[in-house]
Design an enzyme around this catalytic site. Structure first.
Site, PDB file in Angstrom:
ATOM      1  CB  SER A   7      39.491 -33.020  13.844  1.00 39.04           C
ATOM      2  OG  SER A   7      38.452 -32.161  14.243  1.00 39.04           O
ATOM      3  CB  CYS A   8      39.987 -28.215  14.106  1.00 38.30           C
ATOM      4  SG  CYS A   8      38.288 -28.698  13.792  1.00 38.30           S
ATOM      5  CG  ASP A   9      45.477 -28.362  12.558  1.00 43.90           C
ATOM      6  OD1 ASP A   9      46.293 -29.049  13.187  1.00 43.90           O
ATOM      7  OD2 ASP A   9      44.896 -28.756  11.529  1.00 43.90           O
ATOM      8  CD  GLU A  94      41.945 -28.308  17.312  1.00 44.91           C
ATOM      9  OE1 GLU A  94      42.000 -29.309  16.564  1.00 44.91           O
ATOM     10  OE2 GLU A  94      42.164 -27.162  16.927  1.00 44.91           O
TER      11      GLU A  94
END
Length: 413
Positions: A7-9, A94
């Site tokens: 997943s995201c940063d 996130e």
């Protein structure tokens, strides 16, 4: 076994971490590979008392006034992965898993909370209080991707304005927050708040004690107390990205600009830019928030996957903003499989005009086009920096996003 989703940063730099007197925000949204991310704009609005708003899965009371927002979001849902409002606030979220169980029942998605915080919060702290109040009242949960297979998670958030940033980490309806006023900070799919707690849910510690996760002795460390004993594979895999992102931010500490942030989001060796596997980077955003309130905030969005082969296009809030057809996906109304019960029983084509053009160019390996567009991106960024420093007038910024999108589509064709 299915591939564990990554997943995201999210990143932020505040002076003196930034080269200029700007706060710089950045996020890569890592989602299922074929999921379309659109960019949408909603103007400020007022609503009569008693109004309701239909979020992705549930209705909640509408605010009397909402701020104008620009959102980058998976096209099937109501909320957003990241976005900004006309008050100079940016928010990204996130996925996270904790000792608190994740509910598959339909409630507010973390992405709904991103949009609600932006629509109702005039500062990073105000957006945080909006999110935590809604979390307390409505909870978080429900499917987080457009498939019948269950996939749900809790959320962490990075909330940023011209003066400060807040990291908000949640576990069910519980939460903890850390204020950041200087330097660089990044979050990924980890609990990062330990003992440096700036605000918290009033029942956070008693809840941890009642579950036997904390004995009440010594200093309370949120990440140690609430991290799962057997973390999902996706959380373990995210540690490398978190460390890589931290190293890149520290490498540029004191010299972060929007251009540097874009380069970090495009970095593949660290895993921050994901272009292989079932999950990849489907949208990216970088924002310049000048400390000087007389200067406009500039938000750069791709509306296309893989920032290493996408162009960051500048958006500025303006009264002249019109419909964003080129980057908004088709609408299917009540027949949308995300809205019908049971949900997600079929697929529809959600690709918008820019996405289709970019997809065709990517399949045809149009590398020469990317080189030209990156040169144009660099020139555009240089002009914006000159405008922010007072060397160029900024009267026409309201049309810049649309001009850039149209130019990009023409180059791909």
């Amino acid at each position: 076994m299915a591939e564990p989703p990554l997943s995201c940063d999210c990143f932020v730099s505040l002076p003196p971490g930034s080269r200029d007197d700007h706060v710089i925000f950045g996020k890569n949204s890592d989602r299922p590979r074929d999921e379309v991310q659109e960019v949408v704009y909603y103007p400020a609005a007022s609503y009569p008392p008693g109004s309701l708003v239909e979020c992705t899965y549930i209705q909640i009371p509408q605010a009397e006034h909402t701020h104008a927002v620009v959102l980058s979001r998976p096209a099937w849902l109501w909320g957003a992965e990241m976005g900004a409002n006309d008050q100079g606030v940016c928010v990204g979220n996130e996925a996270i898993w904790t000792r608190e169980p994740v509910s598959d029942g339909e409630a507010l998605l973390g992405m709904d909370l991103v949009r609600l915080g932006l629509e109702r919060g005039a500062s990073a702290w105000a957006a945080l209080t909006v999110i935590t109040a809604l979390l307390e009242e409505h909870g978080q949960g429900g499917p987080c991707r457009e498939t019948p297979e269950p996939f749900s998670y809790h959320n962490t958030f990075l909330l940023v304005d011209r003066n400060e940033a807040w990291v908000l980490e949640t576990a069910g309806r519980l939460w903890v927050a850390q204020k950041v006023t200087a330097g660089v900070k990044n979050i990924s799919n980890q609990l990062t708040i330990g003992t440096e707690i700036s605000a918290e849910h009033p029942e956070l510690r008693t809840g941890a004690r009642s579950q036997g996760w904390w004995d009440g002795e010594g200093e309370f460390n949120f990440s140690q107390v609430f991290s799962p004993e057997n973390p999902p594979a996706r959380m373990e895999l995210a540690k490398q990205r978190y460390r890589g992102g931290t190293a890149l931010m520290q490498q540029h500490d004191g010299s972060v600009t929007a251009e540097v942030m874009m380069s970090i989001l495009r970095d593949k060796p660290s895993g921050i830019c994901m272009d292989s596997g079932g999950f990849c980077t489907t949208g990216s955003m970088v924002s310049i928030l000048p400390r000087d309130p007389s200067l406009p905030c500039i938000h750069f969005l791709t509306a296309t996957p893989d920032p290493s082969r996408s162009i960051f296009k500048p958006f500025v809030f303006s009264e002249r903003i019109g419909p964003m057809q080129r980057v908004a996906s088709p609408q299917y109304g009540p027949d949308d499989p995300a809205r019908k019960q049971p949900r997600f029983q079929s697929q529809v084509d959600r690709r918008h005009g820019l996405y289709k053009a970019h997809q065709t160019a990517s399949q045809n390996e149009g590398l020469a086009v990317y080189d030209i567009l990156r040169d144009l991106e660099s020139q555009c960024l240089a002009d914006i920096m000159a405008m922010l420093s007072g060397d160029l007038p900024g009267e026409e910024l309201g049309d810049l996003f649309f001009d850039c999108v149209d130019a990009e589509i023409k180059f791909y064709q």
